[in-house]
Design an enzyme around this catalytic site. Structure first.
Site, PDB file in Angstrom:
ATOM      1  CG  HIS A 184      47.997  45.415  48.334  1.00 31.67           C
ATOM      2  ND1 HIS A 184      47.662  45.895  47.093  1.00 31.67           N
ATOM      3  CD2 HIS A 184      48.324  46.495  49.072  1.00 31.67           C
ATOM      4  CE1 HIS A 184      47.795  47.207  47.080  1.00 31.67           C
ATOM      5  NE2 HIS A 184      48.202  47.590  48.257  1.00 31.67           N
ATOM      6  CB  CYS A 482      40.420  27.543  54.960  1.00 34.23           C
ATOM      7  SG  CYS A 482      40.237  27.119  53.211  1.00 34.23           S
TER       8      CYS A 482
END
EC number: 2.7.3.9
Length: 552
Positions: A184, A482
Site C-alpha cells: 500500500h 497496464c
C-alpha cells in the site's frame, strides 16, 4: 553514505529527515488482572470502538484510494470477531492491552499465511493494534510527526492511515525499512506522485535531522550528500518540474509513431485528475471498488450509475474496463472460497467468474448500458486468462450482452506463450506486468522478503512480453501494458520496442514517460529492447537500458 532499496516513481527529492516514532513495545505477557474482569473487557472494547470511530472520521476527510485504505482500517477495528477474540482473553485474566495485542497478532498470522493482498493487510492490522493499545495506555499512537518545514519521512513502514493523510505540502519523499513497491505504501506513493524508496537496508541508521537525497528512479538514498551530489539533484528536480509544467502533447515517438498514454483508475472520482494530467483515456479501470468489502454483489442499477459516472469523464476516449478480478489477494465473501489452501493459484479472475456466471453477466450488462449512456469508447477485458478457451468464453458472452470490444489480460505465463491463440478470439490484449512478474518468478508481489524478484526488467518477463507483442503484430491487434512497469520511462521505451502500443499508469508518471518516448524512434526502441533481452538478470537489463538510452 548511499543506501539502496526499491524505488517508486522517478522523482528526486532533497530534504531533512524526520523519523517516524518507533512502534510501542509489546504489552507484558505476564501481567494479570486481579480485579473486575468484565470491567477490563469493557475497557478493551471501548478502546476498539473509539479507534474505529476515529479512523472512520479520518476517512471521511479524504477521497480516492486514501479514503479506501483508511476505511478498511476502521472496519478492522470494528470487526466483531476481533472483539470476541479480545473478550476471550480478558475473560482469563489478561490485561486489556495484552488481550488486544494477542488477538490482533493471531489475525495477522492468519493473513500473512494467505500471502498477496491479504498479507499486506496484516501490516494494516498491526497499525490498528498499535492505535488501540496506545488508547488503552493513554499515550499518543506512533504517527507521522508534525513539522512546520518540508521534510523527508523515514519509517520502519507506513500504515494506510499514515500514508493516506500525508500532507503533500510538507512531505517531500518517503523512505521505509520494510515494505514492497507493490504494497500500500508504494501504491499510494505512485498515485500521489510522491518519490519513495522502500525496503531500504540500513534505513534504521538514518538519523533524525540528517540531509538526504531520495532518488526514486534508481532506488538510492544518499545520506549527508556531497555538494556535487546536491547540485546534481537540484538540476534533476528542476528538469522534472519543467517537464510537468510543459504543454501536454499526445504520446508519440520521435518518428511520429503514436503510443497511447492512458491512466490506471480505481473509481469514478479518479477521472478528473487523470484528465487534468493529460490522460488520453483509461487503460485499466479496476471495477473491484464496487465489490470489495461487500456481503453481496452490487445491483445492476448501482453498477450502471457508477460506471456511467466514470465513463462520462472520458467522452470520446478509450476506456478499458477490467471485469471483477476476485479471488487470491481480493477474496469476496459472496463469490470466493475463503478456505482455499493456496488462493493465488486457485479460483481467481475469469475462473471464478465462469463458475458464478450471473455475476459476470450482470457486470457486462451494466458496462454495456453505461457505454450507451456516454460517449466513451468502452473496451472490456477478462482478468487472469490462462488459455484460449477462456478468451473464447469471455468474448462470446461479452458479444451476447452488447459489449463491442472484448479482450484478455496477459498476467499468467501460459497466456503470454499462447498469446497468438488468445488473440484469435480477443479483440486486444493488455499485459498486467505486476502479476506476470509475480507468477513468472514465483515471488509474491507484496512480500518484502522477495522484493528483489518483483522486477519487470527481468529478462524472463520481457521475453514473455515479446511473445505477446509479436502475437499482436501477427494478428494486427492491439497490445497494451497496464501494470506499473509502464510508469518507468526507460522500461516504457523497451516495452514499445517489444511491440506494445499503449501504456497505462498512475497519472503522475505521464510527463516523464511522454518525454522518454519522444526521444527515440521505433527503430531505436527495437534496438534497445533486443539488447535488453540478452541480459541475464533484471539488474543487468536495467543497466543495459540505461546505458543505451543515455547514449542518444
Amino acid at each position: 553514505m548511499e543506501l539502496t532499496g526499491f524505488g517508486v516513481g522517478t522523482k528526486v527529492a532533497v530534504g531533512t529527515v524526520v523519523r517516524m516514532p518507533d512502534p510501542l513495545p509489546e504489552p507484558d505477557a505476564n501481567a494479570r488482572v486481579d480485579g473486575d474482569l468484565d470491567a477490563e473487557r469493557q475497557r478493551a472494547l471501548a478502546a476498539l470502538s473509539e479507534v474505529a470511530r476515529d479512523l472512520q472520521a479520518r476517512a471521511a476527510e479524504l477521497d480516492g484510494p486514501a479514503r479506501d485504505v483508511v476505511e478498511a482500517s476502521a472496519m478492522m477495528a470494528a470487526d466483531p470477531s476481533l472483539a470476541d477474540a479480545v473478550a476471550e482473553r480478558t475473560a482469563i485474566g489478561k490485561t486489556a492491552e495484552r488481550a488486544v495485542f494477542e488477538a490482533f497478532e493471531s489475525f495477522r498470522a492468519t493473513l500473512r499465511s494467505m500471502g498477496g493482498y491479504m498479507a499486506e493487510r496484516a501490516t494494516d492490522l498491526g497499525d490498528v493494534s498499535q492505535r488501540v493499545v496506545a488508547r488503552l495506555l493513554g499515550v499518543p499512537a506512533p504517527e507521522v510527526p508534525h513539522s512546520d518545514e518540508p521534510f523527508i519521512l523515514v519509517a520502519h513502514d507506513l500504515a494506510p492511515a499514515d500514508t493516506a493523510k500525508l500532507d503533500l505540502s510538507k512531505v517531500l519523499a518517503l523512505v521505509t525499512r520494510d515494505g514492497s513497491p507493490k504494497a500500500h505504501t508504494g501504491i499510494l506513493a505512485a498515485e500521489k506522485g510522491l518519490p519513495a524508496v522502500v525496503a531500504v537496508n540500513g534505513a534504521d541508521r538514518i538519523a533524525d535531522g540528517a540531509t538526504v537525497i531520495v532518488e526514486a528512479g534508481s532506488g538510492a538514498v544518499f545520506v549527508n550528500p556531497t555538494q556535487q551530489q546536491l547540485a546534481n539533484a537540484k538540476r534533476e528536480i528542476d528538469r522534472q518540474a519543467a517537464l510537468a509544467a510543459a504543454p501536454i502533447e499526445p504520446g508519440a515517438l520521435a518518428d511520429g509513431t503514436r503510443i497511447q498514454v492512458l491512466a490506471n483508475v480505481g473509481k469514478p472520482g479518479d477521472g478528473p485528475r487523470a484528465v487534468q494530467l493529460g490522460a488520453e483515456g483509461v487503460g485499466l479501470f479496476r471495477t473491484e471498488f464496487l465489490f470489495l468489502d461487500s456481503d453481496d454483489a452490487p445491483s445492476v442499477a448501482k453498477q450502471i450509475a457508477d460506471y456511467t459516472e466514470l465513463l462520462t469523464h472520458f467522452s470520446g476516449m478509450k476506456v478499458v474496463a477490467r471485469v471483477l478480478d476476485a479471488g487470491a489477494d481480493k477474496p469476496l465473501a459472496f463469490l470466493t472460497d475463503s478456505d482455499e489452501p493456496n488462493p493465488a493459484l486457485g479460483l481467481r479472475g475469469i475462473r471464478v467468474l465462469k463458475s458464478r456466471e450471473q455475476v459476470l453477466r450482470d457486470q457486462l450488462t451494466a458496462l454495456a448500458a453505461a457505454q450507451a449512456a456516454t460517449g466513451a469508447e468502452l473496451w472490456v477485458m477478462a482478468p487472469m486468462v490462462a488459455e484460449a478457451s477462456e478468451s473464447e468464453y469471455f468474448t462470446s458472452l461479452a458479444r451476447e450482452l452488447g459489449i463491442q470490444v472484448a479482450g484478455s489480460m496477459i498476467e499468467v505465463p501460459s497466456a503470454a506463450i499462447l498469446a497468438e491463440q488468445v488473440l484469435q478470439s480477443s479483440d486486444f490484449i493488455s499485459i498486467g506486468t505486476n502479476d506476470l512478474t509475480q507468477y513468472t518468478l514465483a515471488a509474491d508481489r507484496v512480500l518484502g522478503s522477495v522484493a528483489g524478484f518483483q522486477d519487470p526488467w527481468h529478462p524472463a518477463v520481457l521475453r514473455l512480453i515479446k511473445i505477446a507483442g509479436d502475437a499482436g503484430e501477427a494478428t494486427g491487434k492491439s497490445v497494451g501494458v497496464c501494470g506499473e512497469a509502464a510508469a518507468d520511462p526507460r522500461l516504457a521505451v523497451v516495452l514499445v520496442g517489444l511491440g506494445v502500443r499503449s501504456l497505462s499508469m498512475a497519472p503522475p508518471a505521464f510527463a516523464e514517460v511522454r518525454a522518454a518516448l519522444r526521444r527515440v524512434t521505433l527503430e531505436r526502441a527495437r534496438e534497445v529492447a533486443a539488447a535488453v533481452l540478452q541480459a541475464t538478470s533484471a539488474a543487468a537489463a536495467r543497466e543495459i537500458g540505461a546505458e543505451l538510452l543515455a547514449a542518444r
